[in-house]
Write a protein that holds these residues in place. Sequence first.
Motif, mmCIF file in Angstrom:
data_model
loop_
_atom_site.group_PDB
_atom_site.id
_atom_site.type_symbol
_atom_site.label_atom_id
_atom_site.label_comp_id
_atom_site.label_asym_id
_atom_site.label_seq_id
_atom_site.Cartn_x
_atom_site.Cartn_y
_atom_site.Cartn_z
ATOM 1 N N PRO A 25 0.798 -1.223 0.000
ATOM 2 C CA PRO A 25 0.000 0.000 0.000
ATOM 3 C C PRO A 25 0.835 1.280 0.000
ATOM 4 O O PRO A 25 0.295 2.359 -0.224
ATOM 5 N N PHE A 26 2.144 1.198 0.213
ATOM 6 C CA PHE A 26 2.961 2.396 0.340
ATOM 7 C C PHE A 26 3.679 2.775 -0.945
ATOM 8 O O PHE A 26 4.203 3.868 -1.052
ATOM 9 N N SER A 27 3.728 1.898 -1.926
ATOM 10 C CA SER A 27 4.463 2.154 -3.155
ATOM 11 C C SER A 27 3.503 2.503 -4.283
ATOM 12 O O SER A 27 2.572 1.764 -4.572
ATOM 13 N N GLY A 32 6.935 -5.868 -7.179
ATOM 14 C CA GLY A 32 6.796 -7.272 -7.520
ATOM 15 C C GLY A 32 5.632 -7.954 -6.823
ATOM 16 O O GLY A 32 5.357 -9.113 -7.075
ATOM 17 N N HIS A 33 4.928 -7.238 -5.957
ATOM 18 C CA HIS A 33 3.846 -7.827 -5.183
ATOM 19 C C HIS A 33 2.499 -7.316 -5.672
ATOM 20 O O HIS A 33 1.828 -6.534 -5.008
ATOM 21 N N TYR A 34 2.106 -7.739 -6.847
ATOM 22 C CA TYR A 34 0.809 -7.354 -7.381
ATOM 23 C C TYR A 34 0.279 -8.477 -8.258
ATOM 24 O O TYR A 34 1.002 -9.380 -8.664
#
Length: 64
Positions: A25-27, A32-34
């Motif tokens: 949620p911060f980027s 790579g986490h989607y």
Amino acid sequence: MPPTLLGAIALAVANRSEVTFSFDPFSQAASGHYVSLPLYGVIFIAMLAGILMGGAAAWLKQRK
């Protein structure tokens, strides 16, 4: 057919476009986490998670 099933089918047909669901949620940038899924997939997964968490909470409350 039950009305809820008809509603779910209508939701799936109306929301077929791809959305990107990010686990960070911060980027703002795509890390790579989607995962990319149809919108109805995200909605159904959220509903399933809610059902499972509610069932687990009810089960834990009944334990003595």
